[in-house]
Write an enzyme that holds these catalytic residues in place. Structure first.
Site, PDB file in Angstrom:
ATOM      1  N   ALA A  50      31.742  83.422  77.148  1.00 23.43           N
ATOM      2  CA  ALA A  50      32.276  84.525  76.344  1.00 23.43           C
ATOM      3  C   ALA A  50      32.762  84.026  74.989  1.00 23.43           C
ATOM      4  O   ALA A  50      32.514  84.658  73.953  1.00 23.43           O
ATOM      5  CB  ALA A  50      33.414  85.220  77.093  1.00 23.43           C
ATOM      6  N   ASP A  51      33.448  82.890  74.973  1.00 22.28           N
ATOM      7  CA  ASP A  51      33.944  82.334  73.709  1.00 22.28           C
ATOM      8  C   ASP A  51      32.792  81.959  72.779  1.00 22.28           C
ATOM      9  O   ASP A  51      32.849  82.206  71.573  1.00 22.28           O
ATOM     10  CB  ASP A  51      34.804  81.103  73.990  1.00 22.28           C
ATOM     11  CG  ASP A  51      35.990  81.425  74.876  1.00 22.28           C
ATOM     12  OD1 ASP A  51      37.066  81.676  74.345  1.00 22.28           O
ATOM     13  OD2 ASP A  51      35.820  81.419  76.110  1.00 22.28           O
ATOM     14  N   SER A  52      31.743  81.355  73.344  1.00 26.29           N
ATOM     15  CA  SER A  52      30.631  80.895  72.511  1.00 26.29           C
ATOM     16  C   SER A  52      29.855  82.061  71.917  1.00 26.29           C
ATOM     17  O   SER A  52      29.489  82.045  70.737  1.00 26.29           O
ATOM     18  CB  SER A  52      29.696  80.015  73.346  1.00 26.29           C
ATOM     19  OG  SER A  52      30.359  78.846  73.773  1.00 26.29           O
TER      20      SER A  52
END
Length: 357
Positions: A116-118
Protein backbone atom coordinates in the site's frame (compact mmCIF):
# COMPACT_ATOMS: atom_id res chain seq x y z
CA UNK A 1 17.91 -7.21 9.23
CA UNK A 2 20.72 -7.84 11.76
CA UNK A 3 20.11 -4.40 13.22
CA UNK A 4 20.72 -2.61 9.92
CA UNK A 5 17.89 -0.71 8.23
CA UNK A 6 18.25 -1.91 4.67
CA UNK A 7 14.95 -0.25 3.72
CA UNK A 8 16.38 3.11 4.71
CA UNK A 9 19.63 2.45 2.90
CA UNK A 10 17.83 1.39 -0.28
CA UNK A 11 15.18 4.10 -0.50
CA UNK A 12 17.03 7.05 0.99
CA UNK A 13 20.14 6.96 -1.16
CA UNK A 14 20.79 10.29 -2.91
CA UNK A 15 18.97 12.17 -0.12
CA UNK A 16 20.17 14.70 2.44
CA UNK A 17 18.80 14.70 5.98
CA UNK A 18 17.95 17.66 8.21
CA UNK A 19 16.43 16.93 11.62
CA UNK A 20 14.32 19.81 12.96
CA UNK A 21 12.51 19.65 16.28
CA UNK A 22 9.20 21.13 15.14
CA UNK A 23 8.02 21.51 18.73
CA UNK A 24 10.41 24.46 18.87
CA UNK A 25 9.06 27.69 17.37
CA UNK A 26 12.40 28.59 15.83
CA UNK A 27 12.48 25.23 14.05
CA UNK A 28 9.20 26.11 12.35
CA UNK A 29 10.74 29.40 11.25
CA UNK A 30 13.68 27.51 9.75
CA UNK A 31 11.28 25.16 7.98
CA UNK A 32 9.42 28.08 6.45
CA UNK A 33 12.75 29.51 5.26
CA UNK A 34 13.46 26.20 3.55
CA UNK A 35 9.97 26.12 2.05
CA UNK A 36 10.49 29.54 0.49
CA UNK A 37 12.94 27.94 -1.95
CA UNK A 38 11.26 24.54 -2.30
CA UNK A 39 9.09 23.13 -5.07
CA UNK A 40 7.48 20.31 -3.10
CA UNK A 41 6.65 19.66 0.55
CA UNK A 42 5.64 16.11 1.55
CA UNK A 43 4.10 15.21 4.92
CA UNK A 44 2.51 12.06 6.29
CA UNK A 45 1.15 13.07 9.68
CA UNK A 46 -2.38 12.20 10.71
CA UNK A 47 -4.84 14.78 9.32
CA UNK A 48 -4.94 17.88 11.49
CA UNK A 49 -1.42 17.48 12.88
CA UNK A 50 0.15 19.96 10.48
CA UNK A 51 -2.57 22.47 11.30
CA UNK A 52 -1.98 22.11 15.05
CA UNK A 53 1.71 22.77 14.46
CA UNK A 54 0.87 26.08 12.80
CA UNK A 55 1.97 24.74 9.41
CA UNK A 56 -1.35 24.36 7.62
CA UNK A 57 -1.17 24.22 3.81
CA UNK A 58 -2.59 27.76 3.67
CA UNK A 59 0.39 28.97 5.71
CA UNK A 60 2.86 27.12 3.52
CA UNK A 61 1.27 28.42 0.31
CA UNK A 62 1.32 31.97 1.66
CA UNK A 63 5.04 31.50 2.25
CA UNK A 64 5.53 30.02 -1.24
CA UNK A 65 2.54 30.33 -3.63
CA UNK A 66 4.11 27.90 -6.10
CA UNK A 67 4.58 25.12 -3.56
CA UNK A 68 3.10 21.65 -4.15
CA UNK A 69 1.99 20.26 -0.79
CA UNK A 70 1.67 16.47 -0.84
CA UNK A 71 -0.31 15.11 2.12
CA UNK A 72 -0.11 11.34 2.54
CA UNK A 73 -2.28 9.66 5.16
CA UNK A 74 -4.00 6.35 5.66
CA UNK A 75 -7.53 7.45 4.80
CA UNK A 76 -7.17 10.94 3.36
CA UNK A 77 -7.84 14.42 4.74
CA UNK A 78 -11.64 14.04 4.63
CA UNK A 79 -14.19 11.39 5.49
CA UNK A 80 -15.19 9.58 8.68
CA UNK A 81 -11.94 7.58 8.92
CA UNK A 82 -9.52 10.48 8.48
CA UNK A 83 -8.29 10.37 12.09
CA UNK A 84 -7.80 6.60 12.21
CA UNK A 85 -4.28 5.11 12.15
CA UNK A 86 -3.34 4.32 8.58
CA UNK A 87 -0.63 1.66 8.49
CA UNK A 88 -0.31 -0.11 5.15
CA UNK A 89 -1.31 -3.45 6.66
CA UNK A 90 -4.72 -2.06 7.63
CA UNK A 91 -5.20 -0.68 4.13
CA UNK A 92 -4.19 -3.95 2.48
CA UNK A 93 -6.91 -5.68 4.47
CA UNK A 94 -9.59 -3.00 4.20
CA UNK A 95 -9.15 -2.38 0.47
CA UNK A 96 -10.16 -5.89 -0.54
CA UNK A 97 -6.65 -6.91 -1.54
CA UNK A 98 -6.14 -9.53 1.17
CA UNK A 99 -9.61 -10.99 0.64
CA UNK A 100 -8.80 -11.80 -2.98
CA UNK A 101 -5.20 -12.88 -2.35
CA UNK A 102 -4.36 -16.50 -1.53
CA UNK A 103 -6.20 -19.80 -1.93
CA UNK A 104 -9.90 -20.41 -1.53
CA UNK A 105 -9.52 -22.97 1.26
CA UNK A 106 -7.09 -20.88 3.32
CA UNK A 107 -7.00 -17.56 5.12
CA UNK A 108 -6.69 -14.23 3.26
CA UNK A 109 -3.05 -13.30 2.63
CA UNK A 110 -1.45 -9.93 3.30
CA UNK A 111 1.44 -8.98 0.99
CA UNK A 112 4.99 -9.66 2.26
CA UNK A 113 6.05 -6.17 1.20
CA UNK A 114 4.88 -2.62 1.96
CA UNK A 115 2.47 -2.73 -0.99
CA UNK A 116 0.00 0.00 0.00
CA UNK A 117 2.81 2.43 0.85
CA UNK A 118 4.68 1.73 -2.39
CA UNK A 119 1.63 2.11 -4.64
CA UNK A 120 0.70 5.34 -2.87
CA UNK A 121 4.26 6.61 -3.27
CA UNK A 122 4.21 5.98 -7.00
CA UNK A 123 0.86 7.72 -7.41
CA UNK A 124 2.08 10.52 -5.20
CA UNK A 125 5.09 11.05 -7.46
CA UNK A 126 2.81 11.16 -10.50
CA UNK A 127 0.47 13.64 -8.81
CA UNK A 128 3.43 15.82 -7.85
CA UNK A 129 4.68 15.91 -11.44
CA UNK A 130 1.17 16.79 -12.68
CA UNK A 131 0.95 19.66 -10.21
CA UNK A 132 4.40 20.95 -11.18
CA UNK A 133 3.52 20.66 -14.86
CA UNK A 134 0.35 22.67 -14.27
CA UNK A 135 2.40 25.36 -12.55
CA UNK A 136 4.95 25.39 -15.35
CA UNK A 137 2.70 25.28 -18.43
CA UNK A 138 -0.51 26.95 -17.31
CA UNK A 139 1.03 29.56 -15.09
CA UNK A 140 -0.82 27.98 -12.21
CA UNK A 141 -0.04 28.31 -8.57
CA UNK A 142 0.90 25.54 -6.22
CA UNK A 143 -1.73 23.22 -4.82
CA UNK A 144 -2.43 20.53 -2.26
CA UNK A 145 -2.38 16.81 -3.12
CA UNK A 146 -4.63 14.78 -0.78
CA UNK A 147 -3.35 11.22 -1.09
CA UNK A 148 -4.66 8.36 1.02
CA UNK A 149 -2.99 4.94 1.16
CA UNK A 150 -6.38 3.36 0.53
CA UNK A 151 -7.37 4.85 -2.83
CA UNK A 152 -4.21 4.10 -4.85
CA UNK A 153 -4.26 0.43 -3.80
CA UNK A 154 -8.00 0.12 -4.40
CA UNK A 155 -7.58 1.69 -7.84
CA UNK A 156 -5.19 -1.02 -9.08
CA UNK A 157 -7.32 -3.97 -7.98
CA UNK A 158 -9.36 -3.92 -11.17
CA UNK A 159 -13.05 -3.44 -11.97
CA UNK A 160 -14.22 -5.26 -8.85
CA UNK A 161 -17.01 -2.83 -8.02
CA UNK A 162 -18.43 -3.23 -11.53
CA UNK A 163 -17.99 -7.00 -11.43
CA UNK A 164 -19.77 -7.17 -8.07
CA UNK A 165 -22.61 -5.07 -9.42
CA UNK A 166 -23.01 -7.51 -12.31
CA UNK A 167 -22.60 -10.79 -10.42
CA UNK A 168 -23.52 -10.01 -6.83
CA UNK A 169 -20.46 -11.99 -5.72
CA UNK A 170 -17.07 -10.81 -4.38
CA UNK A 171 -14.00 -12.03 -6.24
CA UNK A 172 -12.97 -15.42 -4.90
CA UNK A 173 -9.44 -16.34 -3.92
CA UNK A 174 -7.95 -18.58 -6.61
CA UNK A 175 -4.27 -18.77 -5.71
CA UNK A 176 -2.12 -18.22 -8.79
CA UNK A 177 -4.92 -19.15 -11.17
CA UNK A 178 -6.69 -16.32 -12.98
CA UNK A 179 -10.46 -15.96 -13.07
CA UNK A 180 -10.34 -14.33 -16.51
CA UNK A 181 -7.64 -16.22 -18.41
CA UNK A 182 -6.36 -19.81 -18.66
CA UNK A 183 -4.03 -21.54 -18.50
CA UNK A 184 -2.23 -19.30 -16.04
CA UNK A 185 -0.60 -20.75 -12.93
CA UNK A 186 2.59 -21.94 -11.28
CA UNK A 187 3.70 -25.56 -11.70
CA UNK A 188 6.17 -27.65 -9.70
CA UNK A 189 9.08 -29.24 -11.56
CA UNK A 190 10.71 -32.61 -10.97
CA UNK A 191 13.58 -31.04 -9.00
CA UNK A 192 11.22 -29.26 -6.61
CA UNK A 193 11.39 -25.83 -8.23
CA UNK A 194 8.55 -23.83 -9.71
CA UNK A 195 7.79 -22.18 -13.02
CA UNK A 196 5.02 -19.80 -14.06
CA UNK A 197 3.15 -20.10 -17.31
CA UNK A 198 0.61 -17.90 -19.05
CA UNK A 199 -1.05 -18.99 -22.28
CA UNK A 200 -4.25 -16.98 -22.14
CA UNK A 201 -4.24 -15.88 -25.78
CA UNK A 202 -5.87 -18.39 -28.11
CA UNK A 203 -2.80 -18.81 -30.31
CA UNK A 204 -0.52 -19.30 -27.30
CA UNK A 205 -2.84 -21.86 -25.75
CA UNK A 206 -2.92 -23.86 -28.97
CA UNK A 207 0.88 -23.63 -29.23
CA UNK A 208 1.16 -24.96 -25.68
CA UNK A 209 -1.16 -27.89 -26.38
CA UNK A 210 0.86 -28.86 -29.45
CA UNK A 211 4.13 -28.56 -27.53
CA UNK A 212 3.03 -30.98 -24.80
CA UNK A 213 1.67 -33.45 -27.32
CA UNK A 214 -1.99 -32.72 -26.58
CA UNK A 215 -3.15 -31.23 -29.86
CA UNK A 216 -6.44 -33.01 -29.22
CA UNK A 217 -7.25 -30.38 -26.60
CA UNK A 218 -7.54 -27.70 -29.29
CA UNK A 219 -10.74 -29.18 -30.65
CA UNK A 220 -12.05 -30.30 -27.28
CA UNK A 221 -15.07 -28.12 -26.38
CA UNK A 222 -13.93 -28.06 -22.75
CA UNK A 223 -10.78 -26.14 -23.74
CA UNK A 224 -11.72 -24.59 -27.09
CA UNK A 225 -11.97 -20.98 -25.94
CA UNK A 226 -10.49 -18.95 -23.10
CA UNK A 227 -13.84 -18.97 -21.31
CA UNK A 228 -13.96 -22.77 -21.62
CA UNK A 229 -10.43 -23.08 -20.28
CA UNK A 230 -11.20 -20.84 -17.30
CA UNK A 231 -14.26 -22.94 -16.49
CA UNK A 232 -12.23 -26.15 -16.58
CA UNK A 233 -9.01 -24.66 -15.24
CA UNK A 234 -8.45 -27.31 -12.57
CA UNK A 235 -8.49 -30.10 -15.15
CA UNK A 236 -6.22 -28.15 -17.45
CA UNK A 237 -3.74 -27.42 -14.65
CA UNK A 238 -3.56 -31.13 -13.88
CA UNK A 239 -2.63 -31.89 -17.50
CA UNK A 240 0.02 -29.18 -17.67
CA UNK A 241 1.27 -29.94 -14.15
CA UNK A 242 1.84 -33.61 -15.01
CA UNK A 243 3.90 -32.65 -18.05
CA UNK A 244 5.98 -30.09 -16.14
CA UNK A 245 6.44 -32.41 -13.17
CA UNK A 246 8.29 -35.00 -15.25
CA UNK A 247 11.07 -32.52 -16.09
CA UNK A 248 13.51 -30.36 -14.16
CA UNK A 249 13.20 -26.60 -14.18
CA UNK A 250 16.07 -26.25 -16.65
CA UNK A 251 14.59 -28.89 -18.93
CA UNK A 252 11.18 -27.23 -18.85
CA UNK A 253 12.57 -23.78 -19.54
CA UNK A 254 14.60 -25.03 -22.48
CA UNK A 255 11.72 -27.06 -23.92
CA UNK A 256 9.08 -24.35 -23.69
CA UNK A 257 11.38 -21.58 -24.90
CA UNK A 258 12.16 -23.65 -27.99
CA UNK A 259 8.41 -24.11 -28.44
CA UNK A 260 7.91 -20.33 -28.10
CA UNK A 261 5.57 -20.73 -25.13
CA UNK A 262 5.43 -17.96 -22.53
CA UNK A 263 7.02 -19.46 -19.44
CA UNK A 264 9.47 -18.39 -16.75
CA UNK A 265 11.16 -19.50 -13.57
CA UNK A 266 9.78 -18.55 -10.17
CA UNK A 267 12.93 -17.00 -8.73
CA UNK A 268 13.90 -16.14 -5.21
CA UNK A 269 16.47 -13.44 -4.52
CA UNK A 270 19.38 -15.91 -4.61
CA UNK A 271 18.43 -16.77 -8.20
CA UNK A 272 18.00 -13.12 -9.14
CA UNK A 273 21.40 -12.11 -7.76
CA UNK A 274 23.10 -14.65 -10.03
CA UNK A 275 21.02 -14.01 -13.15
CA UNK A 276 22.85 -12.83 -16.25
CA UNK A 277 20.02 -10.49 -17.19
CA UNK A 278 20.35 -8.69 -13.86
CA UNK A 279 24.09 -8.22 -14.36
CA UNK A 280 24.04 -7.20 -18.02
CA UNK A 281 21.04 -4.90 -17.64
CA UNK A 282 22.58 -3.31 -14.54
CA UNK A 283 19.45 -3.79 -12.46
CA UNK A 284 21.49 -3.75 -9.26
CA UNK A 285 24.15 -1.26 -8.25
CA UNK A 286 26.79 -1.68 -5.55
CA UNK A 287 27.10 1.50 -3.52
CA UNK A 288 29.41 2.36 -0.64
CA UNK A 289 28.01 2.01 2.86
CA UNK A 290 29.33 3.00 6.26
CA UNK A 291 28.07 -0.11 8.02
CA UNK A 292 28.39 -2.77 5.32
CA UNK A 293 31.28 -1.50 3.15
CA UNK A 294 28.95 -1.84 0.17
CA UNK A 295 25.31 -2.67 -0.38
CA UNK A 296 23.40 -3.81 -3.49
CA UNK A 297 20.45 -1.57 -4.35
CA UNK A 298 18.23 -1.33 -7.40
CA UNK A 299 19.33 1.09 -10.10
CA UNK A 300 17.33 4.21 -10.89
CA UNK A 301 13.93 3.44 -12.41
CA UNK A 302 12.82 4.30 -15.07
CA UNK A 303 15.70 4.75 -17.51
CA UNK A 304 15.90 8.09 -19.33
CA UNK A 305 18.06 8.49 -22.42
CA UNK A 306 19.07 12.12 -21.94
CA UNK A 307 18.96 12.49 -18.16
CA UNK A 308 19.67 9.04 -16.72
CA UNK A 309 19.39 8.68 -12.98
CA UNK A 310 22.57 8.22 -10.97
CA UNK A 311 23.32 7.15 -7.41
CA UNK A 312 25.66 9.80 -6.08
CA UNK A 313 25.54 9.24 -2.30
CA UNK A 314 24.46 6.59 0.20
CA UNK A 315 21.54 7.08 2.56
CA UNK A 316 22.34 9.69 5.22
CA UNK A 317 22.31 9.51 8.98
CA UNK A 318 19.35 11.38 10.41
CA UNK A 319 20.34 15.04 10.62
CA UNK A 320 23.65 14.46 8.86
CA UNK A 321 23.24 17.55 6.68
CA UNK A 322 21.89 19.94 9.31
CA UNK A 323 24.86 22.31 9.15
CA UNK A 324 25.15 22.16 5.36
CA UNK A 325 21.50 22.85 4.55
CA UNK A 326 20.79 25.37 7.31
CA UNK A 327 24.05 27.08 6.47
CA UNK A 328 22.73 27.62 2.93
CA UNK A 329 20.04 29.83 4.45
CA UNK A 330 22.79 32.23 5.54
CA UNK A 331 23.21 31.15 9.16
CA UNK A 332 26.85 31.10 10.37
CA UNK A 333 28.34 28.21 12.33
CA UNK A 334 27.82 30.04 15.63
CA UNK A 335 24.05 30.27 15.02
CA UNK A 336 23.90 26.62 14.02
CA UNK A 337 25.68 25.68 17.24
CA UNK A 338 23.09 27.69 19.20
CA UNK A 339 20.29 25.87 17.35
CA UNK A 340 21.73 22.61 18.62
CA UNK A 341 22.03 23.95 22.17
CA UNK A 342 18.41 25.16 22.12
CA UNK A 343 17.12 21.85 20.75
CA UNK A 344 15.98 23.41 17.47
CA UNK A 345 18.21 21.02 15.54
CA UNK A 346 18.53 17.41 16.62
CA UNK A 347 21.93 15.81 16.85
CA UNK A 348 22.98 13.77 13.84
CA UNK A 349 22.55 10.07 14.59
CA UNK A 350 22.99 6.73 12.91
CA UNK A 351 19.49 5.73 13.99
CA UNK A 352 17.19 5.36 10.99
CA UNK A 353 13.79 3.92 10.17
CA UNK A 354 12.79 0.35 10.91
CA UNK A 355 13.89 -2.06 8.22
CA UNK A 356 11.28 -4.83 8.15
CA UNK A 357 7.55 -5.32 8.11
Amino acid sequence: VKGISTYWKTYCRNKKSVSLNLRAQQAKALLLRLIERADVFVENFRPGTLERMGLAPETLLTCNPGLVVVRISGWGQTGPYRHRPGFGTLIEGYSGFAAMNGFADREPVLPPIQLADSVAGLQGATATLLALRHREVNGGTGQVVDLSLFEPLFSILGPHAANYRLTGKPKARTGSRSTTAAPRNVYRTRDGKWLCLSASMQGMAERLFRAIGREDLIGNPRYASNADRVEHGEELDAIIGAFVGRRTLAENLSFFEQSDVTIGAVNDISDIMEDGYIRERGVLREISDREMDSIPVHAAVPRLSETPGEIVRPAPWLGEHNAEVIGQLGYPDADIARFYEAGVLCDATATTAEGDI
